[in-house]
Enzyme design. Structure first.
Site, PDB file in Angstrom:
ATOM      1  N   ASP A 106      -3.093  13.049   6.251  1.00 23.97           N
ATOM      2  CA  ASP A 106      -1.566  12.984   6.110  1.00 23.97           C
ATOM      3  C   ASP A 106      -0.897  13.272   7.667  1.00 23.97           C
ATOM      4  O   ASP A 106       0.114  12.389   7.928  1.00 23.97           O
ATOM      5  CB  ASP A 106      -0.786  14.054   5.535  1.00 23.97           C
ATOM      6  CG  ASP A 106      -1.395  14.119   3.996  1.00 23.97           C
ATOM      7  OD1 ASP A 106      -2.059  13.222   3.518  1.00 23.97           O
ATOM      8  OD2 ASP A 106      -1.089  15.242   3.285  1.00 23.97           O
TER       9      ASP A 106
ATOM     10  N   HIS B 185      -4.341   5.433   5.113  1.00 30.96           N
ATOM     11  CA  HIS B 185      -4.186   6.630   4.449  1.00 30.96           C
ATOM     12  C   HIS B 185      -4.859   6.631   3.342  1.00 30.96           C
ATOM     13  O   HIS B 185      -5.546   7.666   2.723  1.00 30.96           O
ATOM     14  CB  HIS B 185      -2.515   7.146   4.285  1.00 30.96           C
ATOM     15  CG  HIS B 185      -2.437   8.233   3.757  1.00 30.96           C
ATOM     16  ND1 HIS B 185      -1.943   8.341   2.506  1.00 30.96           N
ATOM     17  CD2 HIS B 185      -2.454   9.497   4.411  1.00 30.96           C
ATOM     18  CE1 HIS B 185      -1.679   9.628   2.235  1.00 30.96           C
ATOM     19  NE2 HIS B 185      -2.008  10.353   3.388  1.00 30.96           N
TER      20      HIS B 185
ATOM     21  N   GLY C  11      -1.163   3.205  -5.823  1.00 26.94           N
ATOM     22  CA  GLY C  11      -1.740   2.065  -5.781  1.00 26.94           C
ATOM     23  C   GLY C  11      -2.180   1.384  -4.469  1.00 26.94           C
ATOM     24  O   GLY C  11      -1.807   2.175  -3.489  1.00 26.94           O
TER      25      GLY C  11
ATOM     26  N   TYR D 225       0.830  -1.390   0.073  1.00 25.71           N
ATOM     27  CA  TYR D 225       0.281  -0.042   0.009  1.00 25.71           C
ATOM     28  C   TYR D 225       0.812   1.282  -0.043  1.00 25.71           C
ATOM     29  O   TYR D 225       0.175   2.490  -0.408  1.00 25.71           O
ATOM     30  CB  TYR D 225      -1.024   0.021   1.122  1.00 25.71           C
ATOM     31  CG  TYR D 225      -2.127  -0.857   0.930  1.00 25.71           C
ATOM     32  CD1 TYR D 225      -3.317  -0.424   0.383  1.00 25.71           C
ATOM     33  CD2 TYR D 225      -2.084  -2.296   1.242  1.00 25.71           C
ATOM     34  CE1 TYR D 225      -4.629  -1.085  -0.145  1.00 25.71           C
ATOM     35  CE2 TYR D 225      -3.120  -3.106   0.917  1.00 25.71           C
ATOM     36  CZ  TYR D 225      -4.249  -2.538   0.463  1.00 25.71           C
ATOM     37  OH  TYR D 225      -5.264  -3.337  -0.004  1.00 25.71           O
TER      38      TYR D 225
END
Length: 122
Positions: free
Chosen positions: A89, A47, A31, A27
């Site tokens: 983030d 995330h 993608g 991850y």
């Protein structure tokens, strides 16, 4: 914005996001599919899920506002969508700091062919 994500990773986790997390597991990086391979890869999975819930702005391209208060990153600004990107983030960078399994370098440059399992739901 992805450049801001890189900056937050450096501030919070103390490492380069591109170098340490850009090509890791199933991850981290572009993608993502299969099952996360370890705690660091799970940070990237979460995330990705967080970005997937953002509507009304572009998590990878839109800039957001944040500040540092007593060494803590605080997301701000008037736009709730951009604030949500910042939170995605910030949480991921904190997750990287708290789960330093990236030293298990068997998942660096991990082949996508090894990420074929059915993905977990967000």
């Amino acid at each position: 914005h992805l450049m801001q994500f890189e900056t937050l990773i450096k501030k919070i986790a103390g490492r380069s996001g591109v170098w340490f997390y850009g090509f890791y597991g199933c991850y981290c990086g572009s993608g993502g599919r299969g099952k996360p391979k370890d705690a660091t890869d799970r940070c990237c999975f979460v995330h990705d899920c967080c970005y997937g819930k953002v509507t009304g702005c572009d998590p990878k391209m839109d800039f957001y506002t944040y500040s540092e208060e007593n060494g803590v990153v605080v997301c701000g600004g008037d736009d709730p969508c951009k604030k949500q990107i910042c939170e995605c983030d910030r949480v991921a960078a904190t997750c990287f700091r708290d789960n330093k399994t990236y030293d298990n370098n068997k998942y660096w440059f991990y082949p996508a062919k090894n990420c074929q399992e059915e993905s977990e739901p967000c």
